[in-house]
Design a protein around this motif. Structure first.
Motif, PDB file in Angstrom:
ATOM      1  N   UNK A 187      14.496  -8.536 -22.012  1.00 35.64           N
ATOM      2  CA  UNK A 187      15.633  -7.633 -21.879  1.00 35.64           C
ATOM      3  C   UNK A 187      15.336  -6.612 -20.789  1.00 35.64           C
ATOM      4  N   UNK A 188      16.344  -5.878 -20.396  1.00 36.10           N
ATOM      5  CA  UNK A 188      16.191  -4.847 -19.374  1.00 36.10           C
ATOM      6  C   UNK A 188      16.491  -3.502 -20.006  1.00 36.10           C
ATOM      7  N   UNK A 189      15.549  -2.570 -19.861  1.00 38.25           N
ATOM      8  CA  UNK A 189      15.707  -1.247 -20.450  1.00 38.25           C
ATOM      9  C   UNK A 189      16.868  -0.501 -19.804  1.00 38.25           C
ATOM     10  N   UNK A 190      17.653   0.182 -20.615  1.00 38.76           N
ATOM     11  CA  UNK A 190      18.777   0.954 -20.107  1.00 38.76           C
ATOM     12  C   UNK A 190      18.328   2.262 -19.465  1.00 38.76           C
ATOM     13  N   UNK A 191      17.105   2.680 -19.759  1.00 37.08           N
ATOM     14  CA  UNK A 191      16.636   3.965 -19.250  1.00 37.08           C
ATOM     15  C   UNK A 191      15.942   3.842 -17.904  1.00 37.08           C
ATOM     16  N   UNK A 192      14.906   2.983 -17.819  1.00 41.91           N
ATOM     17  CA  UNK A 192      14.191   2.863 -16.548  1.00 41.91           C
ATOM     18  C   UNK A 192      14.547   1.612 -15.767  1.00 41.91           C
ATOM     19  N   UNK A 193      15.493   0.806 -16.302  1.00 38.74           N
ATOM     20  CA  UNK A 193      16.004  -0.385 -15.619  1.00 38.74           C
ATOM     21  C   UNK A 193      14.918  -1.419 -15.329  1.00 38.74           C
ATOM     22  N   UNK A 194      13.888  -1.472 -16.156  1.00 37.29           N
ATOM     23  CA  UNK A 194      12.817  -2.446 -15.994  1.00 37.29           C
ATOM     24  C   UNK A 194      12.815  -3.420 -17.163  1.00 37.29           C
ATOM     25  N   UNK A 195      12.370  -4.660 -16.937  1.00 41.73           N
ATOM     26  CA  UNK A 195      12.373  -5.648 -18.026  1.00 41.73           C
ATOM     27  C   UNK A 195      11.284  -5.386 -19.055  1.00 41.73           C
ATOM     28  N   UNK A 196      11.533  -5.812 -20.283  1.00 39.78           N
ATOM     29  CA  UNK A 196      10.528  -5.759 -21.342  1.00 39.78           C
ATOM     30  C   UNK A 196      10.732  -6.959 -22.252  1.00 39.78           C
ATOM     31  N   UNK A 197       9.695  -7.331 -22.978  1.00 34.15           N
ATOM     32  CA  UNK A 197       9.705  -8.570 -23.753  1.00 34.15           C
ATOM     33  C   UNK A 197       9.812  -8.277 -25.243  1.00 34.15           C
ATOM     34  N   UNK A 198      10.712  -8.998 -25.905  1.00 32.65           N
ATOM     35  CA  UNK A 198      10.807  -8.956 -27.355  1.00 32.65           C
ATOM     36  C   UNK A 198       9.814  -9.973 -27.908  1.00 32.65           C
ATOM     37  N   UNK A 199       8.684  -9.535 -28.456  1.00 26.27           N
ATOM     38  CA  UNK A 199       7.653 -10.478 -28.909  1.00 26.27           C
ATOM     39  C   UNK A 199       8.118 -11.392 -30.028  1.00 26.27           C
ATOM     40  N   UNK A 200       9.172 -11.008 -30.728  1.00 25.04           N
ATOM     41  CA  UNK A 200       9.678 -11.855 -31.795  1.00 25.04           C
ATOM     42  C   UNK A 200      10.415 -13.080 -31.283  1.00 25.04           C
ATOM     43  N   UNK A 201      10.944 -13.025 -30.051  1.00 29.77           N
ATOM     44  CA  UNK A 201      11.689 -14.144 -29.482  1.00 29.77           C
ATOM     45  C   UNK A 201      10.885 -14.900 -28.429  1.00 29.77           C
ATOM     46  N   UNK A 202       9.836 -14.297 -27.899  1.00 31.27           N
ATOM     47  CA  UNK A 202       9.065 -14.910 -26.813  1.00 31.27           C
ATOM     48  C   UNK A 202       8.336 -16.164 -27.308  1.00 31.27           C
ATOM     49  N   UNK A 203       8.501 -17.292 -26.576  1.00 30.25           N
ATOM     50  CA  UNK A 203       7.852 -18.549 -26.923  1.00 30.25           C
ATOM     51  C   UNK A 203       6.487 -18.691 -26.251  1.00 30.25           C
ATOM     52  N   UNK A 227       4.385  -2.394 -30.700  1.00 34.05           N
ATOM     53  CA  UNK A 227       4.511  -0.942 -30.547  1.00 34.05           C
ATOM     54  C   UNK A 227       5.271  -0.606 -29.268  1.00 34.05           C
ATOM     55  N   UNK A 228       4.918  -1.292 -28.180  1.00 33.66           N
ATOM     56  CA  UNK A 228       5.592  -1.064 -26.908  1.00 33.66           C
ATOM     57  C   UNK A 228       7.064  -1.427 -27.002  1.00 33.66           C
ATOM     58  N   UNK A 229       7.355  -2.559 -27.623  1.00 35.83           N
ATOM     59  CA  UNK A 229       8.739  -3.002 -27.783  1.00 35.83           C
ATOM     60  C   UNK A 229       9.535  -1.997 -28.623  1.00 35.83           C
ATOM     61  N   UNK A 230       8.932  -1.518 -29.700  1.00 37.34           N
ATOM     62  CA  UNK A 230       9.607  -0.562 -30.574  1.00 37.34           C
ATOM     63  C   UNK A 230       9.898   0.742 -29.841  1.00 37.34           C
ATOM     64  N   UNK A 231       8.953   1.204 -29.020  1.00 35.66           N
ATOM     65  CA  UNK A 231       9.137   2.458 -28.287  1.00 35.66           C
ATOM     66  C   UNK A 231      10.292   2.343 -27.289  1.00 35.66           C
ATOM     67  N   UNK A 232      10.327   1.223 -26.557  1.00 36.31           N
ATOM     68  CA  UNK A 232      11.373   1.048 -25.552  1.00 36.31           C
ATOM     69  C   UNK A 232      12.746   0.937 -26.214  1.00 36.31           C
ATOM     70  N   UNK A 233      12.831   0.162 -27.314  1.00 40.09           N
ATOM     71  CA  UNK A 233      14.100   0.023 -28.005  1.00 40.09           C
ATOM     72  C   UNK A 233      14.575   1.354 -28.575  1.00 40.09           C
ATOM     73  N   UNK A 234      13.635   2.126 -29.121  1.00 41.98           N
ATOM     74  CA  UNK A 234      14.000   3.423 -29.702  1.00 41.98           C
ATOM     75  C   UNK A 234      14.509   4.367 -28.626  1.00 41.98           C
ATOM     76  N   UNK A 235      13.831   4.378 -27.481  1.00 42.01           N
ATOM     77  CA  UNK A 235      14.244   5.262 -26.398  1.00 42.01           C
ATOM     78  C   UNK A 235      15.601   4.856 -25.844  1.00 42.01           C
ATOM     79  N   UNK A 236      15.839   3.534 -25.744  1.00 38.25           N
ATOM     80  CA  UNK A 236      17.139   3.053 -25.288  1.00 38.25           C
ATOM     81  C   UNK A 236      18.241   3.465 -26.258  1.00 38.25           C
TER      82      UNK A 236
END
Length: 456
Positions: A187-203, A227-236
């Motif tokens: 996904x792409x963060x709405x705040x810093x416009x950079x991609x990040x990975x959802x570890x629950x969906x990553x194959x 932890x990283x995924x949770x932080x980015x989602x929370x900030x978004x």
């Protein structure tokens, strides 16, 4: 252009076709001597042809548009057409081997697997192809090897580790989003416009890792990844709520998007009995709390949002009092952008398309004929305010340049009206004496590396 990614990445074939149509206006490009577009390209796909001196783009371009963003003359035109990703086939379930144990049902992150029973009394798992993201988790947990998966992608899993995007290194080219076969994994963060990975969906197919031109994608521990995924989602989530309610607050409080005159009139009514001399403020604690509806928790405190609004400049304005202006021309000489014109004995005229609202003319005018102002949010302790402040002269602030984000593209240098930004090798330096804190550099920086805060 379907072989473009294939020729650039380490993958054996492209997972997603990308067609890039680009053109360069050479007449505009000829005005540029620094060529920041060349430095911005991560794969050196843009170059200057030594035969004719024209700037050109190679067929290896994968359409990240960093060169277009870096061009100070808007000379590069680029259209990127990205095909739908090539996905794995939906995992195949051998009903004869399936024991309907439910392990795959529990493992599925999208609820795409259900237990199906037939009239004969037999039961087996069935996958919904419309919602399946081909992540392979069902394949990994099946105790009877009833599920077959992975006709296209390798099923690499290193010690239970997962893949993350190091956003400090990421250049934002979005190549990873183009090659990922699993919907929802990147996904792409709405705040810093950079991609990040959802570890629950990553194959963990590693296609993004092999394709990343800045080696920003790597393996990490599951704990750190989640932890990283949770932080980015929370900030978004917070950012989305704040952005939504900032707009609502603007409309409810001062009709921000309508007219600054209406703002001034509305707020002035609150201070009829006050001694208003160039400054007015309105406490918005109650209003902000009501807008947020305490959606982030029962004990949310408005002070936690204060810094999110600090130095958030809503609007700027400037006007000339014709009866006070004597057309002396002092402001004309001090304007750094040539926004002021004079046809004496008529009052001066300010072109707001050129004006950067620096406040110099206000300070130089001896007759109080020019008024400039800022509208903004600010906090004091636990209180949040919306304020209008008249400039008494050139504004001051604190300048911040994030060196880890800066691409040294030179756009800020080219557009600075007072030469306060100076290129030095592969970095940009700041000359405080020349700066008029007009915020032009902050507004045009393509990677948001420049911030101006603590206005005063």
């Amino acid at each position: 252009m379907s072989v473009m990614i294939d020729s650039y990445t380490k993958t054996p074939r492209p997972l997603r076709d990308v067609d890039v149509e680009s053109s360069i206006n050479q007449s505009k490009c000829a005005n540029c001597t620094d060529k920041p577009c060349l430095e911005s390209c991560p794969i050196e796909a843009i170059y200057v042809d030594p035969n004719d001196g024209f700037t050109k783009i190679k067929s290896t371009c994968f359409g990240c548009v960093l060169c277009r963003n870096a061009c100070p003359y808007d000379a590069i035109h680029m259209d990127v057409d990205i095909a739908e990703p090539i996905k794995e086939n939906v995992p195949n379930i051998n009903t004869k081997l399936c024991k309907s144990c439910g392990a795959c049902v529990q493992a599925c992150k999208t609820g795409s697997i259900k237990i199906h029973a037939v009239d004969t009394g037999e039961a087996y798992s069935v996958i919904n192809p419309d919602t399946c993201v081909r992540c392979g988790y069902c394949f990994r947990v099946c105790p009877t090897d009833a599920i077959k998966y992975g006709q296209l992608l390798p099923k690499t899993v290193k010690g239970g580790k997962v893949i993350i995007v190091n956003q400090d290194v990421c250049i934002g080219c979005m190549t990873c989003t183009r090659v990922c076969p699993a919907t929802g994994a990147i996904n792409v963060s709405k705040t810093n416009k950079l991609p990040y990975i959802n570890p629950g969906y990553c194959a963990r197919c590693e296609e993004c890792m092999h394709s990343c031109p800045s080696t920003a994608i790597k393996y990490s521990s599951r704990k750190k990844a989640f932890k990283l995924y949770s932080e980015i989602k929370s900030y978004d989530m917070v950012s989305e709520i704040v952005d939504k309610d900032m707009k609502r607050l603007s409309i409810d409080l001062i009709g921000l998007n309508g007219s600054l005159k209406k703002i001034s009139k509305t707020l002035s009514l609150e201070f009829d009995d006050a001694d208003y001399e160039g400054y007015i403020q309105y406490n918005v604690n109650d209003m902000m709390s009501r807008e947020l509806n305490l959606s982030l928790g029962e004990n949310i405190e408005i002070k936690k949002f204060g810094k999110l609004f600090e130095s958030y400049l809503i609007n700027r304005g400037i006007e000339v009092f014709d009866k006070k202006c004597i057309a002396c021309g002092e402001c004309l000489n001090s304007c750094p952008t040539g926004a002021i014109s004079l046809d004496a004995p008529k009052p001066i005229v300010i072109d707001e398309n050129k004006c950067v609202y620096c406040g110099r003319c206000v300070g130089d005018c001896q007759f109080g004929a020019i008024r400039a102002y800022d509208d903004y949010f600010h906090s004091k302790g636990c209180d949040l305010f919306f304020s209008r402040s008249d400039l008494k002269g050139q504004r001051e602030a604190d300048f911040s340049l994030a060196s880890e984000k800066c691409q040294s593209c030179g756009i800020c240098v080219k557009n600075c009206p007072t030469d306060a930004l100076i290129p030095e090798g592969d970095k940009v330096t700041f000359n405080e004496e020349n700066c008029i804190y007009c915020r032009q550099c902050e507004a045009i920086c393509p990677v948001t590396a420049i911030k101006l805060v603590n206005f005063r």
